[in-house]
Design a protein around this motif. Structure first.
Motif, PDB file in Angstrom:
ATOM      1  N   ARG A   1       8.837  -0.840   5.361  1.00 44.84           N
ATOM      2  CA  ARG A   1       8.785   0.698   4.769  1.00 44.84           C
ATOM      3  C   ARG A   1       9.925   0.245   3.549  1.00 44.84           C
ATOM      4  NH1 ARG A   1      11.288   5.688   5.627  1.00 44.84           N
ATOM      5  NH2 ARG A   1      12.105   4.811   7.413  1.00 44.84           N
TER       6      ARG A   1
ATOM      7  N   LYS B   1      -5.296  -2.534  12.785  1.00 48.54           N
ATOM      8  CA  LYS B   1      -4.994  -1.383  12.219  1.00 48.54           C
ATOM      9  C   LYS B   1      -3.741  -0.682  12.846  1.00 48.54           C
ATOM     10  CE  LYS B   1      -8.508   2.073  13.709  1.00 48.54           C
ATOM     11  NZ  LYS B   1      -9.369   2.822  13.092  1.00 48.54           N
TER      12      LYS B   1
ATOM     13  N   SER C   1      -1.883   9.518   2.517  1.00 49.18           N
ATOM     14  CA  SER C   1      -2.888  10.109   3.396  1.00 49.18           C
ATOM     15  C   SER C   1      -2.972  11.572   3.682  1.00 49.18           C
ATOM     16  CB  SER C   1      -2.619   9.425   4.762  1.00 49.18           C
ATOM     17  OG  SER C   1      -1.486   9.839   5.415  1.00 49.18           O
TER      18      SER C   1
ATOM     19  N   VAL D   1       0.885  -1.250  -0.207  1.00 49.91           N
ATOM     20  CA  VAL D   1       0.056  -0.030   0.169  1.00 49.91           C
ATOM     21  C   VAL D   1       0.850   1.218   0.047  1.00 49.91           C
ATOM     22  CG1 VAL D   1      -0.148   0.280   2.606  1.00 49.91           C
ATOM     23  CG2 VAL D   1      -2.026   1.120   1.087  1.00 49.91           C
TER      24      VAL D   1
ATOM     25  N   LEU E   1      -2.908  -5.168   2.599  1.00 54.70           N
ATOM     26  CA  LEU E   1      -3.013  -3.815   3.427  1.00 54.70           C
ATOM     27  C   LEU E   1      -3.825  -2.719   2.682  1.00 54.70           C
ATOM     28  CD1 LEU E   1       0.811  -3.393   3.743  1.00 54.70           C
ATOM     29  CD2 LEU E   1      -0.651  -4.521   5.342  1.00 54.70           C
ATOM     30  N   THR E   2      -4.616  -1.926   3.416  1.00 52.86           N
ATOM     31  CA  THR E   2      -4.889  -0.842   2.821  1.00 52.86           C
ATOM     32  C   THR E   2      -4.996   0.493   3.694  1.00 52.86           C
ATOM     33  OG1 THR E   2      -6.782   0.079   1.476  1.00 52.86           O
ATOM     34  CG2 THR E   2      -7.294  -1.007   3.534  1.00 52.86           C
ATOM     35  N   THR E   3      -5.197   1.569   3.372  1.00 54.67           N
ATOM     36  CA  THR E   3      -5.437   2.752   4.243  1.00 54.67           C
ATOM     37  C   THR E   3      -6.873   3.330   4.232  1.00 54.67           C
ATOM     38  OG1 THR E   3      -4.621   4.220   2.335  1.00 54.67           O
ATOM     39  CG2 THR E   3      -2.960   3.436   4.092  1.00 54.67           C
TER      40      THR E   3
ATOM     41  N   PHE F   1      -0.331   9.664   8.424  1.00 50.08           N
ATOM     42  CA  PHE F   1       0.022   8.345   8.800  1.00 50.08           C
ATOM     43  C   PHE F   1       1.465   8.558   9.233  1.00 50.08           C
ATOM     44  CE2 PHE F   1       1.869   3.942   8.213  1.00 50.08           C
ATOM     45  CZ  PHE F   1       1.125   3.515   9.215  1.00 50.08           C
TER      46      PHE F   1
ATOM     47  N   ASP G   1       1.421   5.261   0.994  1.00 52.36           N
ATOM     48  CA  ASP G   1       0.762   6.176   1.783  1.00 52.36           C
ATOM     49  C   ASP G   1       0.412   7.589   1.124  1.00 52.36           C
ATOM     50  OD1 ASP G   1       0.189   8.037   3.880  1.00 52.36           O
ATOM     51  OD2 ASP G   1       1.992   8.059   4.637  1.00 52.36           O
TER      52      ASP G   1
ATOM     53  N   SER H   1      -5.282   5.824   8.801  1.00 49.94           N
ATOM     54  CA  SER H   1      -4.821   4.580   9.551  1.00 49.94           C
ATOM     55  C   SER H   1      -4.657   3.508   8.646  1.00 49.94           C
ATOM     56  CB  SER H   1      -5.831   4.201  10.608  1.00 49.94           C
ATOM     57  OG  SER H   1      -6.973   3.828  10.131  1.00 49.94           O
ATOM     58  N   LEU H   2      -3.851   2.624   8.956  1.00 47.76           N
ATOM     59  CA  LEU H   2      -3.316   1.241   8.047  1.00 47.76           C
ATOM     60  C   LEU H   2      -3.985   0.171   8.528  1.00 47.76           C
ATOM     61  CD1 LEU H   2       0.218   0.808   6.256  1.00 47.76           C
ATOM     62  CD2 LEU H   2      -1.261  -1.103   7.211  1.00 47.76           C
TER      63      LEU H   2
END
Length: 480
Positions: free
Chosen positions: A307, A364, A284, A280, A335-337, A288, A282, A342-343
């Motif tokens: 990461r 999460k 956001s 996923v 995985l998703t956000t 995040f 980021d 939040s992840l």
């Protein structure tokens, strides 16, 4: 009294929770909630696919105590991926991607349509299919495992050779399936960066010495020889030799194996996990933490999330990987956000062992709004590397850096050790006046090698200690 090991583990967990809090969802009772696919809907609800063939909708996914799950669809075959597009959910089953819609608005799917199909299925256990991912033009991408084990005689010709195993297939909006790229073993993580480029994680095994992160594009070939047979078809965009070298190094293969495309990033075995999974990005906008537009990768065996920072050098992606969060209740699979930043991690350890105390679940990761001292990005320079930090570093804490570089075997044997390891010849390291960047000069950069660093115990100017000291950069090309 805690043992030293237990105390160290406790302290690390306490340090992690200072920055990222792990929250566990309350799940429907009596359901083996093996969460194998995640998709956020336009109204903020969360669709969760289960490996056994169901899709549930969390009405309030921000509330882990009362997410209010409702069954949306059932009767599917081993879902390993989920996506939302243009008013429908798309679920990847073993033999097809299925488009599901709730036509009458009662919250339950009443339309099941085939969106993509046509790859071979012999019936052996290892023929997983993952995805889907859509590009900006609406093309759908599915990644396919190589086969392993006995097929089913009722599969006909597919029992002898199931076509397109170890490939990524593209299906156009009109439903035409096209072979896209090849050389995968178990490409179970498929996702996109902030610009829509598609990346895939694979898993250690034959031709895969450790977890790679591949940047996929038409005609690319990523090493697993089981896909060579179909590369010989006239419709194949992959142009490689009918037989490839076995038992050389990755660095040598980059120079001598026709069509070979190395990973953008290698994730060293055990140091960065053992089996990479979901991806996923980021996006956001800072909700995040300080890692916007970077990729986060699930880790199966060690039940965590890693990461990755990517950059383009010579027109191709390469970059660095870093540890991130550990201690999930079992294997991270999808995985998703959420819109709040939040992840969400879908979990299942079905088939393989993983760390943790549960066989499945949904959790999460929530940023506590406290910024850790971390390497925010690690960039290659003409003479070495530039480390950029999330917080200004106290110059007095900058000690000696140590590191090594190594490559991997390019071989049909399972896995592979680090090869040709040599210490990094670090000739200087200079911290900027603002404490945010560290320029490191290295005399022996090598293409086709992972460059591993152990940073000193740095301290930010506000006293915050460096959270993770290890960093691993894969050099495929040097800066000119």
């Amino acid at each position: 009294m805690l043992s030293l090991l237990a105390l160290a583990t406790f302290c690390h967990a306490q340090e992690q929770s200072d920055y990222y809090r792990i929250e566990t969802y309350e799940l429907p009772k009596g359901v083996n909630f093996e969460a194998s696919g995640l998709a956020v809907l336009p109204d903020g609800k969360l669709a969760v696919a289960l490996r056994k063939g169901e899709i549930w909708i969390a009405q309030s996914p921000s509330n882990v105590a009362k997410p209010s799950f409702k069954l949306f669809a059932s009767g599917l075959h081993e879902i390993l991926g989920l996506a939302w597009r243009d008013g429908a959910l798309y679920a990847t089953q073993r033999s097809e991607v299925t488009k599901l819609r709730d036509v009458n608005g009662d919250g339950v799917a009443d339309e099941y349509l085939t969106a993509a199909t046509g790859w071979g299925v012999s019936g052996n256990y290892h023929e997983y299919a993952y995805g889907p991912v859509f590009d900006q033009e609406g093309n759908l991408y599915t990644s396919l495992n190589t086969g392993m084990g006995k097929g089913w005689k009722g599969a006909g010709e597919d029992e002898k050779h199931a076509p397109w195993r170890g490939w990524v297939m593209r299906t156009t909006p009109e439903g035409k399936m096209e072979p896209w790229c090849a050389g995968f073993r178990s490409p179970c993580g498929i996702g996109q960066d902030a610009d829509g480029e598609i990346f895939i994680t694979d898993q250690q095994g034959n031709w895969m010495p450790t977890t790679p992160l591949f940047h996929i594009r038409k005609g690319a070939y990523f090493s697993h020889a089981d896909s060579i047979t179909d590369a010989m078809r006239p419709e194949s965009p992959v142009k490689i030799a009918a037989k490839q070298a076995d038992g050389i190094t990755v660095a040598e293969a980059m120079k001598t194996v026709q069509g070979y495309t190395p990973p953008a990033v290698w994730l060293p075995y055990v140091k960065m996990g053992q089996s990479g999974t979901g991806i996923v990005c980021d996006k956001s906008g800072g909700k995040f933490g300080p890692f916007e537009k970077q990729l986060f990768l699930g880790e199966f065996v060690l039940s965590g999330v890693n990461r990755v920072f990517l950059e383009k050098v010579g027109g191709e992606f390469q970059g660095a990987c870093f540890p991130f969060v550990e201690g999930l209740q079992c294997a991270a699979l999808a995985l998703t956000t959420l819109p709040d930043g939040s992840l969400v991690v879908g979990e299942s350890n079905r088939g393989w062992n993983s760390k943790g105390n549960r066989p499945f679940g949904l959790q999460k990761l929530v940023w506590t709004k406290k910024t850790p001292l971390e390497v925010q990005k690690m960039e290659l320079t003409k003479s070495g590397f530039r480390f950029t930090f999330t917080l200004p570093v106290d110059k007095a804490s900058v000690g000696d850096l140590t590191g090594q570089s190594y490559t991997y075997p390019f071989q049909s044997k399972y896995g592979g050790e680090e090869l040709d390891a040599k210490p990094l010849q670090i000739t200087s390291s200079t911290l900027s006046d603002d404490g945010l960047t560290l320029e490191v000069v290295i005399a022996n950069l090598r293409t086709g090698y992972v460059h591993e660093f152990e940073l000193p115990q740095l301290k930010a100017k506000d006293g915050t200690l460096l959270w993770h000291r290890m960093a691993y950069y894969t050099v495929n090309r040097l800066k000119e």
